[in-house]
Design a protein around this motif. Structure first.
Motif, PDB file in Angstrom:
ATOM      1  N   VAL B 105      32.066  56.373  36.636  1.00 34.01           N
ATOM      2  CA  VAL B 105      31.121  55.484  35.970  1.00 34.01           C
ATOM      3  C   VAL B 105      31.173  54.146  36.687  1.00 34.01           C
ATOM      4  O   VAL B 105      32.261  53.629  36.974  1.00 34.01           O
ATOM      5  CB  VAL B 105      31.502  55.301  34.485  1.00 34.01           C
ATOM      6  N   LEU B 106      30.003  53.588  36.986  1.00 32.99           N
ATOM      7  CA  LEU B 106      29.951  52.302  37.697  1.00 32.99           C
ATOM      8  C   LEU B 106      29.837  51.160  36.698  1.00 32.99           C
ATOM      9  O   LEU B 106      29.038  51.214  35.770  1.00 32.99           O
ATOM     10  CB  LEU B 106      28.735  52.264  38.629  1.00 32.99           C
ATOM     11  N   ILE B 107      30.671  50.135  36.921  1.00 34.58           N
ATOM     12  CA  ILE B 107      30.471  48.881  36.194  1.00 34.58           C
ATOM     13  C   ILE B 107      30.005  47.894  37.252  1.00 34.58           C
ATOM     14  O   ILE B 107      30.785  47.471  38.111  1.00 34.58           O
ATOM     15  CB  ILE B 107      31.780  48.441  35.519  1.00 34.58           C
ATOM     16  N   PRO B 108      28.713  47.561  37.262  1.00 39.32           N
ATOM     17  CA  PRO B 108      28.142  46.839  38.395  1.00 39.32           C
ATOM     18  C   PRO B 108      28.720  45.436  38.556  1.00 39.32           C
ATOM     19  O   PRO B 108      29.245  44.851  37.611  1.00 39.32           O
ATOM     20  CB  PRO B 108      26.645  46.753  38.056  1.00 39.32           C
ATOM     21  N   GLY B 109      28.605  44.934  39.735  1.00 36.59           N
ATOM     22  CA  GLY B 109      29.048  43.584  40.042  1.00 36.59           C
ATOM     23  C   GLY B 109      28.401  43.170  41.349  1.00 36.59           C
ATOM     24  O   GLY B 109      27.695  43.960  41.975  1.00 36.59           O
ATOM     25  N   GLY B 110      28.633  41.926  41.738  1.00 37.32           N
ATOM     26  CA  GLY B 110      28.032  41.444  42.968  1.00 37.32           C
ATOM     27  C   GLY B 110      28.708  42.043  44.200  1.00 37.32           C
ATOM     28  O   GLY B 110      29.895  42.354  44.177  1.00 37.32           O
ATOM     29  N   MET B 111      27.925  42.244  45.257  1.00 36.74           N
ATOM     30  CA  MET B 111      28.501  42.773  46.491  1.00 36.74           C
ATOM     31  C   MET B 111      27.588  42.382  47.657  1.00 36.74           C
ATOM     32  O   MET B 111      26.377  42.501  47.561  1.00 36.74           O
ATOM     33  CB  MET B 111      28.578  44.304  46.408  1.00 36.74           C
ATOM     34  N   ASP B 198      44.634  40.038  40.561  1.00 36.44           N
ATOM     35  CA  ASP B 198      44.807  39.086  41.659  1.00 36.44           C
ATOM     36  C   ASP B 198      44.337  39.676  42.981  1.00 36.44           C
ATOM     37  O   ASP B 198      43.597  39.054  43.734  1.00 36.44           O
ATOM     38  CB  ASP B 198      46.298  38.707  41.799  1.00 36.44           C
ATOM     39  N   ARG B 199      44.779  40.899  43.242  1.00 33.30           N
ATOM     40  CA  ARG B 199      44.399  41.547  44.497  1.00 33.30           C
ATOM     41  C   ARG B 199      42.900  41.777  44.584  1.00 33.30           C
ATOM     42  O   ARG B 199      42.290  41.631  45.638  1.00 33.30           O
ATOM     43  CB  ARG B 199      45.087  42.916  44.623  1.00 33.30           C
ATOM     44  N   ALA B 200      42.306  42.161  43.459  1.00 34.01           N
ATOM     45  CA  ALA B 200      40.905  42.585  43.465  1.00 34.01           C
ATOM     46  C   ALA B 200      39.974  41.498  43.975  1.00 34.01           C
ATOM     47  O   ALA B 200      38.912  41.785  44.524  1.00 34.01           O
ATOM     48  CB  ALA B 200      40.485  43.017  42.059  1.00 34.01           C
ATOM     49  N   ALA B 201      40.411  40.245  43.813  1.00 34.45           N
ATOM     50  CA  ALA B 201      39.547  39.140  44.212  1.00 34.45           C
ATOM     51  C   ALA B 201      39.149  39.227  45.684  1.00 34.45           C
ATOM     52  O   ALA B 201      38.064  38.774  46.064  1.00 34.45           O
ATOM     53  CB  ALA B 201      40.253  37.818  43.927  1.00 34.45           C
ATOM     54  N   VAL B 227      39.966  43.681  35.104  1.00 28.19           N
ATOM     55  CA  VAL B 227      39.446  43.608  36.472  1.00 28.19           C
ATOM     56  C   VAL B 227      37.969  43.224  36.437  1.00 28.19           C
ATOM     57  O   VAL B 227      37.520  42.350  37.174  1.00 28.19           O
ATOM     58  CB  VAL B 227      39.651  44.952  37.203  1.00 28.19           C
ATOM     59  N   VAL B 228      37.235  43.879  35.530  1.00 33.73           N
ATOM     60  CA  VAL B 228      35.802  43.618  35.453  1.00 33.73           C
ATOM     61  C   VAL B 228      35.527  42.185  35.059  1.00 33.73           C
ATOM     62  O   VAL B 228      34.671  41.512  35.627  1.00 33.73           O
ATOM     63  CB  VAL B 228      35.135  44.575  34.438  1.00 33.73           C
ATOM     64  N   THR B 229      36.276  41.687  34.060  1.00 29.98           N
ATOM     65  CA  THR B 229      35.951  40.357  33.558  1.00 29.98           C
ATOM     66  C   THR B 229      36.426  39.257  34.484  1.00 29.98           C
ATOM     67  O   THR B 229      35.923  38.148  34.414  1.00 29.98           O
ATOM     68  CB  THR B 229      36.560  40.127  32.158  1.00 29.98           C
ATOM     69  N   THR B 230      37.403  39.551  35.363  1.00 25.20           N
ATOM     70  CA  THR B 230      37.925  38.460  36.172  1.00 25.20           C
ATOM     71  C   THR B 230      37.501  38.529  37.632  1.00 25.20           C
ATOM     72  O   THR B 230      37.784  37.618  38.382  1.00 25.20           O
ATOM     73  CB  THR B 230      39.467  38.407  36.105  1.00 25.20           C
ATOM     74  N   THR B 231      36.849  39.594  38.059  1.00 27.03           N
ATOM     75  CA  THR B 231      36.339  39.594  39.427  1.00 27.03           C
ATOM     76  C   THR B 231      34.839  39.842  39.388  1.00 27.03           C
ATOM     77  O   THR B 231      34.313  40.391  38.432  1.00 27.03           O
ATOM     78  CB  THR B 231      36.963  40.718  40.292  1.00 27.03           C
TER      79      THR B 231
END
Lengths: 459, 255
Positions: B105-111, B198-201, B227-231
């Motif tokens: 399942v994708l939780i979208p974000g900027g890329m 931290d790493r995910a950033a 992860v979703v809410t902080t990156t």
């Protein structure tokens, strides 16, 4: 037809968007029970005990029991119909499909107005509780019970049109806390009555006014059993409808019926029916006071506010659903099902519920409001039972209920007879108003909707 | 490329209608090796019957969904659309992911561009679950994949490499992931979730294995939610296959 099967696409198949627009079923057993219980519990415990005890004495217990039996006799056939046709619309849908458009139209409009009367009645109850609360707190507002009820009717309608927050969870909480309050009240009160805490019972004849008032009281308090069919009006949103619908409908009737009978038993035992009657709509608060002092009174005052409000709110929402079911079949102009784009709520239908409520509160006669609400529902209940008999006699192709009403044809026959029969015990003014409304709905059909075809039952 | 015969892994992409949040073109591009199940949902308040909302908004929302599906099709992606009017979108996402047998399942974000993928692993079991999906996702891309294992107090980072990360890398290679693109990263931390966040950033995409037996839990769950809410990066949650069995049973009962 709402839950489409997964589309098993093979990788070679070209991407073709599915044209099916699905509807999610989101209500499980507990929310369904909460809809039924939440709609019903406001009246039987928090408004009627004083009125009922004043009319029938301790035998008002029997009146509530009679109501529960009739409600059960209707809940069983309704469960079968609802599992055969788990579509939104409830009683209107069953009657229109089984007995034709005229009776369908009368039931559908009757259901809407019945809920409007019920909601006005609950809000009058709310007004009594709020005015009691203000008095207890020593706040002197220049507002009558009617004024408070009016204000709340306008507020509730406004909130239901503009509210984006779902109150479904809130409703569950309200019903949950009510059950806790009532559990404590009835448990402690029951022990009191049995002499555990040494309090004396008020000795009293069981039938101080004879047996006839038992039946007229049953007709009056039947408003306490109007909620279970509302579960069928949201059947399209219920998960696993074949299991959930019968459990929720029958379960909610059994639950509230038990609570009502216990409340009258404890109330009349501790205070006596005369005193209960003098205390009127909020009598149960004083029963609470006699059990647990100020704390008991406060708990039941709070409970009464929540319960009457939750019943009124649930009735407004159900009334709006009834209007939608009618307009989907073109029995009323399609403008009423318009959804407000900003709030995504059916503002016209909600106003058609809230507006008449305001008018009825101005009329203000609690007992008549309750009886007309009951009458319009009993008309529908009786016809639901008849609908079951007709469908059992000659089941159409799509008729495949997963729950079958036991004891047919005796149960639906008794359900129909007792539903219609109870109306005879009502106050003549209520019968006049209710009958007049039903004649007017038939008139609406003849003038507006006579040529409207209604689709057959579909599986 | 051992799996060219099998259909590629599938991912559920949900969009809120009628006003979808924008999906960056680079994210759609990154999904191109996969099959996409595009779920459009329209939130219905409880005052409104979902059927009533469908009557009024059905055509309009279908058109918007078709337009979005068109963007996926243009990127050469096989896309299946579903449109649901719902009082509870998490219920819907959960149900559709089971019905369509979605692998993730994708939780979208900027890329901007898919260059670096972070794959936090809880253990080897987890790696088995994620490996086929990573293999499909990285089939055409040139992105590097970092396998991250957060070491708990009673282990050393060396243990972590030999017990978890290296076998996990072998597993990825078995599925056809180019080992030249794999990086292994063991890290000691008190709070795995914080460490991952931290790493995910520094990454363009995070791929996680589902911890709980349903998507509903995972969307509310601890690590993915944080992860979703902080990156800003998109997150892909690879579903537990065992969960399908349970959920399918429930679905059968429901039907």
């Amino acid at each position: 037809m709402t839950n489409s099967a997964p589309q098993n696409k093979t990788p070679t198949e070209p991407a073709a968007p599915a044209e099916q627009k699905e509807l999610e079923r989101t209500l499980g057993l507990l929310p369904a029970l909460a809809i039924g219980t939440g709609t019903m519990v406001g009246a039987g415990i928090f408004v009627f005990p004083g009125l009922a005890a004043g009319r029938a004495g301790p035998a008002a217990m029997l009146s509530f029991a009679i109501g529960a039996v009739i409600a059960l006799l209707v809940a069983l056939p309704t469960s079968e119909l609802a599992t055969a046709m788990p579509e939104s619309g409830g009683g209107y849908f069953f009657v229109s499909r089984a007995l034709g458009t005229l009776l369908g139209c009368m039931v559908g409009i009757g259901q809407w107005l019945g809920l409007v009367f019920a909601s006005a009645f609950y809000l009058m109850g709310f007004g009594h509780y709020l005015s009691d609360l203000l008095r207890e707190l020593g706040i002197d507002l220049p507002l009558s019970v009617m004024g408070l009820a009016l204000g709340m009717a306008i507020l509730l309608t406004g909130v239901s049109i503009t509210g984006t927050e779902n109150t479904g969870d809130l409703q569950n909480w309200i019903v949950g806390s009510l059950l806790v309050i009532l559990g404590g009240f009835l448990g402690h009160g029951g022990l009191d009555v049995l002499g555990v805490f040494g309090q004396q019972r008020v000795p009293e004849a069981f039938f101080p006014y004879g047996t006839m008032p038992v039946f007229t009281t049953a007709a009056l308090v039947f408003t306490s059993y109007l909620g279970f069919v509302q579960i069928a009006t949201v059947a399209g949103e219920i998960k696993e409808p074949s299991r959930t619908l019968p459990r929720a409908m029958i379960g909610s009737v059994l639950l509230v019926g038990t609570l009502y009978v216990l409340t009258i038993f404890i109330g009349t035992s501790l205070l006596g029916s005369e005193q209960l009657s003098e205390l009127g709509e909020t009598a149960v608060v004083n029963v609470g006071r006699s059990i647990a002092g100020t704390f008991g009174a406060a708990a039941l005052l709070g409970g009464g506010l929540l319960a009457t409000l939750s019943s009124a709110n649930a009735s407004i929402l159900s009334a709006s659903r009834s209007i939608y079911a009618l307009s989907r079949d073109d029995l009323v102009p399609s403008q009423v099902e318009q959804i407000n784009r900003r709030f995504r709520t059916p503002h016209v239908a909600l106003l058609l519920a809230g507006g008449p409520i305001v008018v009825l509160i101005l009329f203000g006669r609690v007992e008549v409001l309750a009886e007309v609400a009951s009458l319009l529902h009993l008309f529908m209940y009786g016809l639901i039972c008849v609908a079951l008999l007709v469908l059992r006699q000659s089941p159409p192709a799509g008729y495949q209920p997963s729950f079958r009403c036991p004891g047919s044809p005796v149960v639906p026959l008794l359900g129909a007879l007792t539903s219609f029969g109870l109306v005879a015990f009502m106050n003549p003014l209520s019968i006049g108003i209710g009958g007049g409304i039903l004649i007017a709905t038939a008139g609406w059909y003849l003038c507006y909707a006579r040529t409207v075809p209604i689709s057959e039952i579909t599986p | 490329m051992t799996d060219s015969i099998l259909p590629p892994s599938s991912i559920l992409v949900d969009v809120e209608l009628p006003d979808p949040k924008p999906l960056p073109a680079s994210l759609i591009e990154a999904l191109s090796p996969l099959r996409v199940v595009l779920l459009g949902w329209f939130a219905v308040p409880e005052q409104t019957s979902p059927a009533q909302a469908r009557d009024q908004f059905g055509e309009e929302t279908q058109a918007i969904l078709d337009t979005i599906a068109g963007r996926f099709a243009e990127a050469g992606i096989e896309v299946t659309t579903r449109l649901v009017f719902t009082g509870d979108e998490l219920d819907t996402i959960s149900r559709i992911s089971v019905e369509e047998k979605c692998d993730a399942v994708l939780i979208p974000g900027g890329m901007d561009e898919l260059r670096r993928v972070l794959v936090p692993l809880r253990g080897l079991e987890n790696a088995h679950q994620i490996a086929p999906f990573i293999a499909d996702l990285c089939r055409d891309a040139t992105a590097t994949v970092t396998l991250l294992h957060v070491v708990e107090e009673d282990e050393t980072e060396a243990d972590s490499r030999t017990d978890v990360l290296e076998p996990a890398a072998d597993r990825m290679r078995d599925y056809g992931v180019d080992t030249g693109r794999l990086e292994l990263d063991a890290l000691t931390a008190d709070d795995p979730a914080d460490a991952i966040v931290d790493r995910a950033a520094a990454y363009d995409l995070v791929v996680l294995g589902e911890t709980e037996p349903s998507v509903r839990e995972i969307l509310f769950g601890t690590v993915p939610e944080r992860v979703v809410t902080t990156t800003d990066a998109p997150v892909m949650v690879v579903r537990h296959k065992d969960a399908d069995v349970d959920a399918a049973e429930q679905a059968t009962q429901a039907a």
